[in-house]
Design a protein around this motif. Sequence first.
Motif, PDB file in Angstrom:
ATOM      1  N   THR A 112       0.836  -1.197   0.000  1.00 20.88           N
ATOM      2  CA  THR A 112       0.000   0.000   0.000  1.00 20.88           C
ATOM      3  C   THR A 112       0.870   1.247   0.000  1.00 20.88           C
ATOM      4  OG1 THR A 112      -1.626  -1.194   1.352  1.00 20.88           O
ATOM      5  CG2 THR A 112      -1.889   1.191   1.194  1.00 20.88           C
ATOM      6  N   ALA A 113       0.456   2.236  -0.777  1.00 18.94           N
ATOM      7  CA  ALA A 113       1.053   3.570  -0.704  1.00 18.94           C
ATOM      8  C   ALA A 113       0.023   4.471  -0.034  1.00 18.94           C
ATOM      9  CB  ALA A 113       1.398   4.083  -2.098  1.00 18.94           C
ATOM     10  N   TRP A 114       0.330   4.910   1.183  1.00 21.24           N
ATOM     11  CA  TRP A 114      -0.584   5.784   1.915  1.00 21.24           C
ATOM     12  C   TRP A 114      -0.312   7.226   1.526  1.00 21.24           C
ATOM     13  CZ3 TRP A 114      -4.487   3.475   4.215  1.00 21.24           C
ATOM     14  CH2 TRP A 114      -4.334   2.144   4.616  1.00 21.24           C
ATOM     15  N   THR A 115      -1.370   7.977   1.233  1.00 19.86           N
ATOM     16  CA  THR A 115      -1.220   9.373   0.851  1.00 19.86           C
ATOM     17  C   THR A 115      -2.375  10.184   1.434  1.00 19.86           C
ATOM     18  OG1 THR A 115      -0.770  10.857  -1.024  1.00 19.86           O
ATOM     19  CG2 THR A 115      -2.475   9.164  -1.357  1.00 19.86           C
ATOM     20  N   VAL A 116      -2.425  11.451   1.071  1.00 15.64           N
ATOM     21  CA  VAL A 116      -3.513  12.340   1.493  1.00 15.64           C
ATOM     22  C   VAL A 116      -4.011  13.068   0.259  1.00 15.64           C
ATOM     23  CG1 VAL A 116      -2.668  12.671   3.859  1.00 15.64           C
ATOM     24  CG2 VAL A 116      -1.852  14.165   2.021  1.00 15.64           C
ATOM     25  N   ASP A 117      -5.140  13.744   0.396  1.00 13.72           N
ATOM     26  CA  ASP A 117      -5.652  14.542  -0.713  1.00 13.72           C
ATOM     27  C   ASP A 117      -4.589  15.536  -1.161  1.00 13.72           C
ATOM     28  OD1 ASP A 117      -7.998  13.176  -0.532  1.00 13.72           O
ATOM     29  OD2 ASP A 117      -9.163  14.813   0.357  1.00 13.72           O
ATOM     30  N   GLY A 118      -4.390  15.620  -2.461  1.00  8.48           N
ATOM     31  CA  GLY A 118      -3.359  16.487  -3.000  1.00  8.48           C
ATOM     32  C   GLY A 118      -2.032  15.789  -3.207  1.00  8.48           C
ATOM     33  N   ASN A 119      -1.897  14.550  -2.729  1.00  5.03           N
ATOM     34  CA  ASN A 119      -0.670  13.760  -2.905  1.00  5.03           C
ATOM     35  C   ASN A 119       0.571  14.502  -2.428  1.00  5.03           C
ATOM     36  OD1 ASN A 119      -2.333  12.912  -5.840  1.00  5.03           O
ATOM     37  ND2 ASN A 119      -1.943  11.400  -4.253  1.00  5.03           N
ATOM     38  N   ALA A 120       0.437  15.193  -1.273  1.00  6.31           N
ATOM     39  CA  ALA A 120       1.564  15.961  -0.743  1.00  6.31           C
ATOM     40  C   ALA A 120       2.606  15.094  -0.050  1.00  6.31           C
ATOM     41  CB  ALA A 120       1.057  17.018   0.228  1.00  6.31           C
ATOM     42  N   GLY A 121       2.340  13.817   0.111  1.00  6.61           N
ATOM     43  CA  GLY A 121       3.286  12.924   0.753  1.00  6.61           C
ATOM     44  C   GLY A 121       2.850  11.494   0.557  1.00  6.61           C
ATOM     45  N   ALA A 122       3.754  10.572   0.918  1.00  4.93           N
ATOM     46  CA  ALA A 122       3.436   9.152   0.806  1.00  4.93           C
ATOM     47  C   ALA A 122       4.255   8.362   1.808  1.00  4.93           C
ATOM     48  CB  ALA A 122       3.703   8.632  -0.602  1.00  4.93           C
ATOM     49  N   SER A 123       3.649   7.322   2.345  1.00  6.95           N
ATOM     50  CA  SER A 123       4.345   6.332   3.163  1.00  6.95           C
ATOM     51  C   SER A 123       4.085   4.985   2.506  1.00  6.95           C
ATOM     52  CB  SER A 123       3.822   6.344   4.606  1.00  6.95           C
ATOM     53  OG  SER A 123       4.454   5.323   5.369  1.00  6.95           O
ATOM     54  N   LEU A 124       5.147   4.300   2.121  1.00 12.56           N
ATOM     55  CA  LEU A 124       5.012   3.048   1.399  1.00 12.56           C
ATOM     56  C   LEU A 124       5.092   1.883   2.377  1.00 12.56           C
ATOM     57  CD1 LEU A 124       7.226   3.838  -1.718  1.00 12.56           C
ATOM     58  CD2 LEU A 124       4.893   4.566  -1.176  1.00 12.56           C
ATOM     59  N   GLU A 125       4.196   0.926   2.212  1.00  8.91           N
ATOM     60  CA  GLU A 125       4.099  -0.219   3.131  1.00  8.91           C
ATOM     61  C   GLU A 125       4.124  -1.522   2.345  1.00  8.91           C
ATOM     62  OE1 GLU A 125       0.447  -2.502   5.311  1.00  8.91           O
ATOM     63  OE2 GLU A 125       0.505  -0.317   5.590  1.00  8.91           O
ATOM     64  N   LEU A 126       4.975  -2.438   2.781  1.00  2.44           N
ATOM     65  CA  LEU A 126       4.998  -3.787   2.230  1.00  2.44           C
ATOM     66  C   LEU A 126       4.722  -4.773   3.358  1.00  2.44           C
ATOM     67  CD1 LEU A 126       8.012  -3.395  -0.182  1.00  2.44           C
ATOM     68  CD2 LEU A 126       5.664  -3.930  -0.846  1.00  2.44           C
ATOM     69  N   PRO A 127       3.791  -5.706   3.145  1.00  2.00           N
ATOM     70  CA  PRO A 127       3.391  -6.619   4.213  1.00  2.00           C
ATOM     71  C   PRO A 127       4.407  -7.742   4.417  1.00  2.00           C
ATOM     72  CG  PRO A 127       2.173  -7.115   2.226  1.00  2.00           C
ATOM     73  CD  PRO A 127       2.996  -5.891   1.922  1.00  2.00           C
ATOM     74  N   PRO A 128       4.247  -8.521   5.463  1.00  2.00           N
ATOM     75  CA  PRO A 128       5.178  -9.629   5.718  1.00  2.00           C
ATOM     76  C   PRO A 128       5.324 -10.532   4.501  1.00  2.00           C
ATOM     77  CG  PRO A 128       3.723  -9.328   7.584  1.00  2.00           C
ATOM     78  CD  PRO A 128       3.214  -8.414   6.511  1.00  2.00           C
TER      79      PRO A 128
END
Length: 199
Positions: free
Chosen positions: A61-77
Amino acid sequence: MDRSPRAATLAEAGALTATLAAAFEHDPVLGWLIPDRHRRLRRLERFFALELRHVVLPAGTAWTVDGNAGASLELPPGRWRMPVGAQLAHGPAFTRVFARRLLHALGLITVMEHRHPREPHCYIPYVGVAPAAQGQRLGTALMRPTLDRCDREHLPAYLEATSERNAALYERLGFEHLGAFRFGSSPPLWPMRRPPAAR
């Protein structure tokens, strides 16, 4: 701007690519791998396009916010290691990103993979915020869905900090140092693990 994190769609990959490239333009480790300052931003855009489209979005999952001002990338086990076939398939693209530093990049990736905890864990390979939105605790907000998932599922979280400033931020979120390392003449990386919540 709505600061509530949400999962990004594939259609947003282009916007997130630009955001992450800008966020990491002055990162010590990526600067070491792409020393040409005039070409770094464009090459980082290529790199994050590969990461998002072929590694993160298909498996995590790539977590973001409205406007795509940032991202936190997540990879599961179990999904954080790039298969050898995928590495070979994307070899030409990696060459366009890292050019003469390709072997340095592949060597560093190999060392990073060997340093991952052996236990099942969620991996956060990159957290980046556009320069104009930095200093607003957006990175912390973007990491929250992954950390909440880890708490629910009693999983550790793992990442590598590439600066002491970022490491201090992650410490405040419960991450613990595992011992800094370098690859050749690279700047230091700080692997960090956040213990699972008690059952």
